[in-house]
Design an enzyme around this catalytic site. Structure first.
Site, short mmCIF file in Angstrom:
data_model
loop_
_atom_site.label_atom_id
_atom_site.label_comp_id
_atom_site.label_asym_id
_atom_site.label_seq_id
_atom_site.Cartn_x
_atom_site.Cartn_y
_atom_site.Cartn_z
N PRO A 97 42.59 42.66 -0.70
CA PRO A 97 41.25 42.85 -1.25
C PRO A 97 41.00 44.33 -1.53
CG PRO A 97 41.17 41.51 0.74
CD PRO A 97 42.55 42.05 0.64
N GLU A 98 40.41 44.63 -2.67
CA GLU A 98 40.10 46.01 -2.98
C GLU A 98 38.65 46.28 -2.59
OE1 GLU A 98 42.01 47.59 -6.44
OE2 GLU A 98 43.54 46.03 -6.44
N LYS A 134 38.13 50.06 2.09
CA LYS A 134 38.51 48.68 2.38
C LYS A 134 38.15 48.26 3.80
CE LYS A 134 42.44 49.06 -0.75
NZ LYS A 134 43.92 49.05 -0.84
N ARG A 150 54.86 49.48 -3.89
CA ARG A 150 53.97 48.53 -4.57
C ARG A 150 54.32 48.51 -6.05
NH1 ARG A 150 49.18 47.40 -1.91
NH2 ARG A 150 49.06 45.66 -3.35
#
Ligand code: ZN
Length: 308
Positions: free
Chosen positions: A2-3, A52, A298
């Site tokens: 989740p951002e 976050k 990533r």
């Protein structure tokens, strides 16, 4: 993962439905039993997000810090109030009412089962590995799979916030200057710095790729070679995208869409982004195949023609 927009939405949801209530706090799974015992029976006084991370302040000064990480999610049961009238793109929440469940957080998604089950028992029995359950009279929130879930005293909570870079949605006005300073003083590639939560808080893999595309910036340029005005523009653009994501619950990062195009993109996630998730597909602007590569573990998506 989740951002930032998702965590801000969670904070606001809790502000609507749990703050001001004395909560029954438990750890059905058992792994958070000691922390839950500290919080059980106390009033929840505040709910806020920085980047976050979620910070829930309880009576007595205890702060519950939660980071969902890659796999964490909250499930809400019972009364789930609308965050803002007419603004929810995915979960078109109407008046507060009994819902079966709303899941927020997991895999960049908000699922809304939208099934009224008026005869279902409330609160529902915990299902699966629920780390912590926060229960008010009418609303129950179950947390599963977080990376961090701990009780801090106010000083430790302040320290956790101080370790984070600025966040436009919890900014005191100095955030932009601070991000420019942190980003332009490092030799690390800007594509990596945007994901560094100590440089700017809340950006994850999707917003990172899209912000760089929108700025037409090569992800490999070292931070200290990014002009201050470009770094400032990244902050300003992040502020716009974050506010939009908080309002809609959706990461829609294309500014070229008209109302019909935006409506279509809200229904179909393959239309939402410039480059993210589009490795090998033609750039929407120039037709060059979008590159996907690894950066700091990533996947990074970018257009080598547009982003010079
Ligand atoms: Zn291009």
């Amino acid at each position: 993962m989740p951002e930032g927009h998702t965590v801000h939405r969670i904070a606001r949801q809790f502000d609507r439905d749990l703050v001001g209530h004395r909560l029954a706090v438990s750890s059905p799974q058992g792994r958070f039993a000691a922390g839950a015992a500290l919080l059980d029976g106390r009033e929840l006084l505040g709910s806020s997000a920085v980047g976050k991370q979620l910070f829930l302040t309880f009576e007595g000064g205890h702060v519950l810090r939660v980071h969902l990480g890659l796999y964490g999610a909250w499930d809400l049961h019972g009364v789930v109030s609308p965050l803002a009238e007419g603004s929810d793109a995915v979960a078109s929440l109407g008046a507060p009412r009994v819902r079966r469940s709303v899941r927020i957080g997991e895999e960049e998604r908000e699922r809304d089962d939208d099934v009224d089950v008026p005869d279902a028992p409330f609160p529902p029995a915990p299902v699966g590995q629920v780390r912590v359950r926060l229960a008010a009279e009418a609303t129950v929130a179950d947390l599963r799979g977080p990376t961090a879930c701990e009780v801090l005293d106010p000083a430790a909570a302040a320290l956790a916030v101080a370790r984070l870079g600025p966040d436009p949605a919890s900014d005191d006005g100095a955030g932009g200057d601070e991000m420019v300073r942190r980003l332009t003083s490092r030799g690390t590639p800007v594509g990596q710095l945007l994901m560094d939560q100590a440089v700017v808080a809340g950006i994850g893999n999707i917003y990172r790729a899209e912000l760089l595309y929108r700025a037409r910036l090569d992800p490999h340029v070292p931070g200290r070679r990014v002009p201050a005005e470009t770094a400032r523009a990244l902050w300003d653009d992040w502020s716009v995208l974050l506010a939009d994501g908080i309002r809609t619950g959706v990461m829609l990062t294309r500014e070229d869409l008209d109302d019909a195009g935006r409506a279509a993109a809200l229904r179909d996630r393959s239309l939402r982004h410039w480059v993210y998730g589009r490795g090998g597909e033609p750039c929407r602007t120039c037709g060059t195949p979008v590159v996907v590569e690894e950066m700091a573990g990533r996947k990074l998506y970018w257009c080598p023609t547009c982003q010079r």
